[in-house]
Design a protein around this motif. Structure first.
Motif, short mmCIF file in Angstrom:
data_model
loop_
_atom_site.label_atom_id
_atom_site.label_comp_id
_atom_site.label_asym_id
_atom_site.label_seq_id
_atom_site.Cartn_x
_atom_site.Cartn_y
_atom_site.Cartn_z
N THR A 84 -9.25 -6.41 2.96
CA THR A 84 -8.39 -5.62 2.07
C THR A 84 -7.68 -4.51 2.84
N GLY A 133 2.43 1.87 4.70
CA GLY A 133 1.54 1.71 3.55
C GLY A 133 0.77 3.00 3.35
N LEU A 134 0.77 3.49 2.11
CA LEU A 134 0.18 4.79 1.80
C LEU A 134 -1.00 4.63 0.84
N CYS A 135 -1.89 5.59 0.87
CA CYS A 135 -3.05 5.61 -0.03
C CYS A 135 -2.62 6.18 -1.39
N ARG A 136 -2.63 5.35 -2.41
CA ARG A 136 -2.26 5.80 -3.76
C ARG A 136 -3.42 6.51 -4.44
N ASP A 137 -3.10 7.47 -5.29
CA ASP A 137 -4.17 8.21 -6.00
C ASP A 137 -4.60 7.52 -7.29
N ALA A 148 -5.73 10.52 -0.56
CA ALA A 148 -4.62 10.06 -1.39
C ALA A 148 -3.32 10.68 -0.89
N GLY A 149 -2.30 9.87 -0.77
CA GLY A 149 -1.02 10.32 -0.22
C GLY A 149 -0.91 10.09 1.27
N GLY A 150 -2.03 9.81 1.94
CA GLY A 150 -2.04 9.63 3.39
C GLY A 150 -1.53 8.27 3.82
N ARG A 151 -1.16 8.20 5.11
CA ARG A 151 -0.64 6.95 5.69
C ARG A 151 -1.80 6.06 6.12
N ILE A 152 -1.69 4.76 5.85
CA ILE A 152 -2.70 3.78 6.25
C ILE A 152 -2.20 2.89 7.38
N LYS A 165 -11.46 -1.71 2.32
CA LYS A 165 -11.25 -0.39 1.70
C LYS A 165 -12.28 -0.14 0.60
N ARG A 166 -12.76 1.09 0.57
CA ARG A 166 -13.62 1.51 -0.53
C ARG A 166 -13.09 2.81 -1.10
N VAL A 188 -12.55 -2.17 -2.70
CA VAL A 188 -11.29 -2.68 -3.24
C VAL A 188 -11.36 -4.20 -3.27
N ALA A 203 1.45 11.35 -4.61
CA ALA A 203 0.45 10.44 -4.05
C ALA A 203 0.39 9.14 -4.85
N GLY A 215 2.68 3.60 -2.84
CA GLY A 215 1.88 2.76 -1.97
C GLY A 215 2.66 2.17 -0.82
#
Lengths: 83, 155, 155, 83
Positions: free
Chosen positions: A81, B40-44, B92-96, B128-129, B141, C30, C33
């Motif tokens: 994932t 790709g960003l971390c959504r809240d 949340a909001g950070g770049r992945i 992802k968790r 996830v 945030a 995605g």
């Protein structure tokens, strides 16, 4: 050989890696999953949904049909994932 | 004919500078017609998610991304390619993840970046968790069948 | 449910900062995605092209890009969209056009940016003419049938 | 009404804009192209490849079938090459 576990499979097995020494009859990844599952309830539970378990031998994805002969590191994990 | 790019691939805990990574692909050259950057960003998740913990298989991750990149380069004649994938705790909001691609024509750049994201989702060994707002540890996830379908359309 | 973005659209002679324009779409939020940035650059065509002169229909260009953006927003629920198209003399290696799009999921961001570029090519009133190395005025750039086909696939 | 010309059409016509006053029988964009082409050799040459000429009325693309009644600004141009 070394066995590695990731994500919820790691949590269910209760460790991230271990040395394993399967007997000669254990030829494929699928055989290895069956052999591990037969060890005890912990492994049986971890590997119960066989169809979702992915495996990699020496850092490359393989199917459950793949031969394990010569493998130094076998990893088991749920569907990825990332991204 | 321009030489096909040697991809730059990094797997790292620290954040990346998407703009600098992308801009580096075109520095000092004028043969690129299309430059694409995907982050790709971390959504809240509507304010419920505090962070994602990203577990990865360190010994395999870079090798697998290199294989995916090699597949993309075999399909499209990219002039530059950079892939960065983070692991560890990402708020949340950070770049992945970053995929930056340069090509002569836009079609190649779009297709390659899209392909790479589809394949990173289904082949790169990351999990992802969720860490929930309030401090609880959420679920791992779930993989999406849509991701498998997205990857399958390239076959 | 997030509100669909009001697009930012500019038609200008001066260069743009692709990174800053793209980053602005995610600042302070945030819920995004996927953040994609596409930049179209002026190719030197194997060292033969000095610059492109881009003629445009000033009174129509922004209105037409707004219509194209509206079509994209009707198809995909974007959380942010910025389009910048330059006119005037652009030297080889220089930036011509930016499409930056933010969305919840990557599929929406990729599709919308790809759609927008295809439609800008065939609907936005800009015309390119080559200035050749050595000072000669080259030909008007010919439209490509591939561009019409690329636009037609969205119908 | 005002007529505008862009790119190589502008160069062939020799001007970027002009006021035009087509007679009542000129109803569509296609009629207007025919009327302009009949003025002299310059227009005839500029508009000779009718099928590639695009038009816009008051800043919106239209087909050659579009009515010109009420138009304040009609633009003619080759296929676009922006983006």
């Amino acid at each position: 050989m070394k066995a590695l576990y990731f994500a919820w499979l790691r949590e269910r097995v209760g460790k991230s890696e271990e040395e394993i020494a399967p007997p000669a009859g254990v030829a494929t990844v699928g055989d290895l999953i069956a052999w591990l599952s037969a060890k005890d309830e912990t492994y049986a539970h971890a590997f119960e949904k066989k169809s979702v378990i992915r495996a990699a031998i020496d850092h490359a994805h393989v199917s459950h049909d793949a031969k394990i002969a010569g493998a130094r590191e076998i990893a088991f994990f749920p569907p990825m994932t990332g991204g | 004919m321009n030489a096909v790019a040697k991809p730059i691939i990094r797997v790292q805990r620290e954040d990346f500078n998407a703009a600098a990574e992308t801009e580096a692909l075109r520095q000092g050259r004028a043969d690129i017609g299309a430059l694409i950057s995907f982050v790709g960003l971390c959504r809240d998740e509507g304010g419920t998610l505090e962070a994602l913990e990203i577990e990865h298989y360190g010994a395999m991750a870079k090798a697998e991304i290199e294989r995916v990149a090699g597949d993309a380069l075999a399909r499209w004649p990219l002039l530059g390619l950079t892939i960065v994938h983070r692991y560890g705790l990402i708020e949340a909001g950070g770049r992945i993840v970053l995929v930056a691609a340069a090509a002569t024509h836009r079609g190649e750049a779009f297709a390659a970046a899209n392909f790479l994201m589809d394949y990173l989702k289904t082949r790169a060994p990351f999990w992802k968790r969720a860490h929930l707002v309030g401090g609880a540890l959420g679920d791992w996830v779930e993989p999406k069948s849509a991701d498998d379908e997205a990857a399958a359309r390239w076959n």
